[in-house]
Design a protein around this motif. Structure first.
Motif, PDB file in Angstrom:
ATOM      1  N   GLY A 137       2.719   1.566  -4.379  1.00  0.00           N
ATOM      2  CA  GLY A 137       1.902   0.354  -4.271  1.00  0.00           C
ATOM      3  C   GLY A 137       0.466   0.693  -4.604  1.00  0.00           C
ATOM      4  N   ILE A 151       0.865  -1.183   0.000  1.00  0.00           N
ATOM      5  CA  ILE A 151       0.000   0.000   0.000  1.00  0.00           C
ATOM      6  C   ILE A 151       0.901   1.233   0.000  1.00  0.00           C
ATOM      7  N   ALA A 198       0.634   0.027  21.983  1.00  0.00           N
ATOM      8  CA  ALA A 198       0.970  -1.231  22.659  1.00  0.00           C
ATOM      9  C   ALA A 198       1.668  -2.152  21.672  1.00  0.00           C
ATOM     10  N   ASP A 199       2.200  -3.252  22.216  1.00  0.00           N
ATOM     11  CA  ASP A 199       2.895  -4.247  21.394  1.00  0.00           C
ATOM     12  C   ASP A 199       1.863  -5.082  20.623  1.00  0.00           C
ATOM     13  N   THR A 244       3.901   0.694  19.141  1.00  0.00           N
ATOM     14  CA  THR A 244       4.491   0.874  20.482  1.00  0.00           C
ATOM     15  C   THR A 244       4.995   2.297  20.711  1.00  0.00           C
ATOM     16  N   HIS A 300       2.137  -7.877  19.302  1.00  0.00           N
ATOM     17  CA  HIS A 300       2.158  -9.305  19.625  1.00  0.00           C
ATOM     18  C   HIS A 300       1.293  -9.622  20.837  1.00  0.00           C
TER      19      HIS A 300
HETATM   20  C1  LIG Z   1      10.159   6.888  -3.523  1.00  0.00           C
HETATM   21  C2  LIG Z   1       9.672   6.075  -2.362  1.00  0.00           C
HETATM   22  C3  LIG Z   1       8.477   5.396  -2.502  1.00  0.00           C
HETATM   23  C4  LIG Z   1       7.984   4.652  -1.425  1.00  0.00           C
HETATM   24  N1  LIG Z   1       6.794   4.005  -1.585  1.00  0.00           N
HETATM   25  C5  LIG Z   1       6.294   3.350  -0.517  1.00  0.00           C
HETATM   26  C6  LIG Z   1       5.008   2.709  -0.606  1.00  0.00           C
HETATM   27  O1  LIG Z   1       4.364   2.669  -1.666  1.00  0.00           O
HETATM   28  N2  LIG Z   1       4.530   2.114   0.482  1.00  0.00           N
HETATM   29  C7  LIG Z   1       5.214   2.086   1.686  1.00  0.00           C
HETATM   30  O2  LIG Z   1       4.699   1.527   2.655  1.00  0.00           O
HETATM   31  N3  LIG Z   1       6.418   2.660   1.772  1.00  0.00           N
HETATM   32  C8  LIG Z   1       6.959   3.275   0.714  1.00  0.00           C
HETATM   33  N4  LIG Z   1       8.198   3.836   0.839  1.00  0.00           N
HETATM   34  C9  LIG Z   1       8.941   3.618   2.097  1.00  0.00           C
HETATM   35  C10 LIG Z   1       8.493   4.567   3.198  1.00  0.00           C
HETATM   36  O3  LIG Z   1       9.167   5.805   3.077  1.00  0.00           O
HETATM   37  C11 LIG Z   1       8.781   3.965   4.586  1.00  0.00           C
HETATM   38  O4  LIG Z   1      10.140   3.647   4.690  1.00  0.00           O
HETATM   39  C12 LIG Z   1       7.960   2.720   4.901  1.00  0.00           C
HETATM   40  O5  LIG Z   1       6.606   2.954   4.660  1.00  0.00           O
HETATM   41  C13 LIG Z   1       8.118   2.357   6.391  1.00  0.00           C
HETATM   42  O6  LIG Z   1       7.514   1.117   6.609  1.00  0.00           O
HETATM   43  P1  LIG Z   1       7.132   0.617   8.062  1.00  0.00           P
HETATM   44  O7  LIG Z   1       6.108   1.519   8.637  1.00  0.00           O
HETATM   45  O8  LIG Z   1       6.815  -0.829   7.908  1.00  0.00           O
HETATM   46  O9  LIG Z   1       8.508   0.679   8.842  1.00  0.00           O
HETATM   47  P2  LIG Z   1       9.041   1.693   9.919  1.00  0.00           P
HETATM   48  O10 LIG Z   1       8.957   3.091   9.455  1.00  0.00           O
HETATM   49  O11 LIG Z   1      10.377   1.204  10.342  1.00  0.00           O
HETATM   50  O12 LIG Z   1       8.016   1.560  11.125  1.00  0.00           O
HETATM   51  C14 LIG Z   1       7.867   0.416  11.928  1.00  0.00           C
HETATM   52  C15 LIG Z   1       6.916   0.794  13.066  1.00  0.00           C
HETATM   53  O13 LIG Z   1       6.621  -0.349  13.821  1.00  0.00           O
HETATM   54  C16 LIG Z   1       6.511   0.036  15.198  1.00  0.00           C
HETATM   55  N5  LIG Z   1       6.723  -1.180  15.986  1.00  0.00           N
HETATM   56  C17 LIG Z   1       7.887  -1.865  16.159  1.00  0.00           C
HETATM   57  N6  LIG Z   1       7.663  -2.957  16.924  1.00  0.00           N
HETATM   58  C18 LIG Z   1       6.331  -2.957  17.229  1.00  0.00           C
HETATM   59  C19 LIG Z   1       5.515  -3.840  17.986  1.00  0.00           C
HETATM   60  N7  LIG Z   1       6.003  -4.945  18.553  1.00  0.00           N
HETATM   61  N8  LIG Z   1       4.202  -3.543  18.097  1.00  0.00           N
HETATM   62  C20 LIG Z   1       3.676  -2.412  17.531  1.00  0.00           C
HETATM   63  N9  LIG Z   1       4.432  -1.543  16.805  1.00  0.00           N
HETATM   64  C21 LIG Z   1       5.743  -1.826  16.652  1.00  0.00           C
HETATM   65  C22 LIG Z   1       7.567   1.096  15.381  1.00  0.00           C
HETATM   66  O14 LIG Z   1       7.285   1.920  16.490  1.00  0.00           O
HETATM   67  C23 LIG Z   1       7.496   1.829  14.045  1.00  0.00           C
HETATM   68  O15 LIG Z   1       6.616   2.932  14.134  1.00  0.00           O
HETATM   69  C24 LIG Z   1       8.713   4.585  -0.221  1.00  0.00           C
HETATM   70  C25 LIG Z   1       9.915   5.261  -0.109  1.00  0.00           C
HETATM   71  C26 LIG Z   1      10.404   5.988  -1.160  1.00  0.00           C
HETATM   72  C27 LIG Z   1      11.702   6.720  -1.007  1.00  0.00           C
END
Ligand SMILES: Cc1cc2nc3c(=O)[nH]c(=O)nc-3n(C[C@H](O)[C@H](O)[C@H](O)COP(=O)(O)OP(=O)(O)OC[C@H]3O[C@@H](n4cnc5c(N)ncnc54)[C@H](O)[C@@H]3O)c2cc1C
Length: 341
Positions: free
Chosen positions: A270, A266, A320-321, A304, A323
């Motif tokens: 995406g 998404i 919250a976590d 979290t 998991h």
């Molecule tokens: C040109 C370009 C296009 C992009 N296109 C897309 C796109 O289409 N879609 C997309 O998604 N991204 C895209 N990205 C990437 C985007 O910028 C982010 O890097 C990405 O969305 C982050 O994914 P994330 O939230 O999974 O990871 P992260 O940003 O690392 O976030 C992980 C989160 O999980 C939380 N967390 C960790 N452990 C737990 C737990 N046990 N319980 C609850 N929460 C927890 C953390 O607090 C954190 O907030 C693009 C980037 C670029 C440069």
């Protein structure tokens, strides 16, 4: 006026939209097409006309009026109750030849794409597929934009020829607000169709796995990101998705880690989603991700980090976590579903 401009053609300048619906509801892409058709028609000084094939479809007419249709061709026949290439094509060819619209926009759904390509071949007329932007310039020239190379680039296409067929990608241009007061003229059409004209017949609908529904179409989505931690974490999400009858999606991080396939991503690169419910777990809410999720009606976020950006966009915030939260949520849902039986 340039030679190929739409305005110069002798035939009608009207802009057509093929209405697609499921059960008693117009698909959102139908409303999206109407918004685009209205803008094109205003620019061309013409009218928006809707092709509405089926059985007992009069219930859709008021809503088509709210989305600024000027005229509705209500084409009633038992053989049009369900989509079939043969029946829809025969009817569409006859109508187009009779009324000569300048532009005919069809939904970028499997049925719309199927009909558009057959219509283009039958009428030997141009087709631009999977458009995300449509506009007419001051000279009356239509310009369409459609993504290419797996959405890595956008292609601007100058269009000529009439009727010009367009399919519009669902979930991108968005739905305009409905307006009051417009009552479209209804033209009833009784096509000559018989069973020999139709070589395929719908036998049954087999419900698909809700988890695998195209994200663009899904009403409920459970999405995961880096915080999910791996494929085992995604099994938790899948359990909740099963109980909610939801599709699975996620962030680019989840795709890059191969926890989910690319078509489940998404965001900007995406899918653009517009579900009634988007439950996110372990997603930070980066702008690239939210760009594809901003049309969700309700976002529930589990994270979290109390400062996670996703919380700024969520209606229900669970700090919250995941998991711990997801197994509890699954147990609660199981109990509720059990009580309902
Ligand atoms: C040109 C370009 C296009 C992009 N296109 C897309 C796109 O289409 N879609 C997309 O998604 N991204 C895209 N990205 C990437 C985007 O910028 C982010 O890097 C990405 O969305 C982050 O994914 P994330 O939230 O999974 O990871 P992260 O940003 O690392 O976030 C992980 C989160 O999980 C939380 N967390 C960790 N452990 C737990 C737990 N046990 N319980 C609850 N929460 C927890 C953390 O607090 C954190 O907030 C693009 C980037 C670029 C440069």
């Amino acid at each position: 006026m340039p030679e190929n401009s739409i305005s110069q053609n002798q035939a009608s300048r009207n802009v057509w939209v093929l209405a697609e619906y499921r059960d008693d509801e117009l698909l959102e892409v139908t409303l999206e097409m109407l918004g685009d058709a209205r803008q094109l028609a205003n620019k061309l000084g013409s009218q928006v006309e809707v092709i509405l094939p089926g059985v007992k479809t009069e219930g859709f007419v008021p809503q088509l009026g709210q989305f600024e249709a000027d005229r509705v061709y209500q084409i009633e026949h038992p053989l049009l109750e369900h989509y079939s290439t043969d029946a829809y094509l025969k009817v569409a060819v006859e109508l187009v030849q009779k009324h000569q619209p300048s532009i005919f926009i069809l939904p970028g759904t499997p049925n719309g794409q199927d009909l558009a390509s057959c219509l283009a071949a039958r009428l030997r007329t141009p087709l631009v597929s999977d458009c995300v932007i449509l506009k007419v310039d001051d000279k009356g020239q239509l310009e369409a934009v459609s993504p290419g190379y797996g959405d890595k680039i956008y292609i601007r296409i100058a269009c000529s020829g009439q009727p010009l067929l367009i399919t519009l990608r669902p979930g991108v241009v968005g739905v305009e607000k409905p307006k009051k007061g417009r009552e479209p003229e209804v033209v009833k059409v009784a096509p000559e169709l018989n069973s020999q004209d139709v070589r395929t017949r719908l036998v049954d609908y087999i419900p698909g796995d809700p988890r695998q529904i195209d994200l663009v179409e899904a009403d409920r989505i459970v999405g995961g990101g880096r915080g999910v931690g791996g494929p085992e974490g995604f099994q938790l999400l899948e359990k909740v998705a099963d109980l909610l009858g939801a599709a699975i999606g996620g962030t680019r991080v989840a795709v890059d880690n191969r926890w989910i396939p690319f078509e489940r991503q998404i965001g900007q690169t995406g899918k653009t989603i517009a579900p009634k419910l988007y439950l996110t777990a372990g997603i930070s809410g980066a702008s690239h991700h939210l760009l594809g999720a901003k049309d969700s009606e309700v976002i529930i976020a589990i994270n979290t980090d109390p400062n996670a950006n996703i919380f700024k966009n969520a209606q229900l915030k669970v700090c919250a976590d995941l998991h711990q939260v997801l197994p509890q949520l699954a147990a609660k849902l199981e109990k509720l579903i059990g009580e309902d039986k």
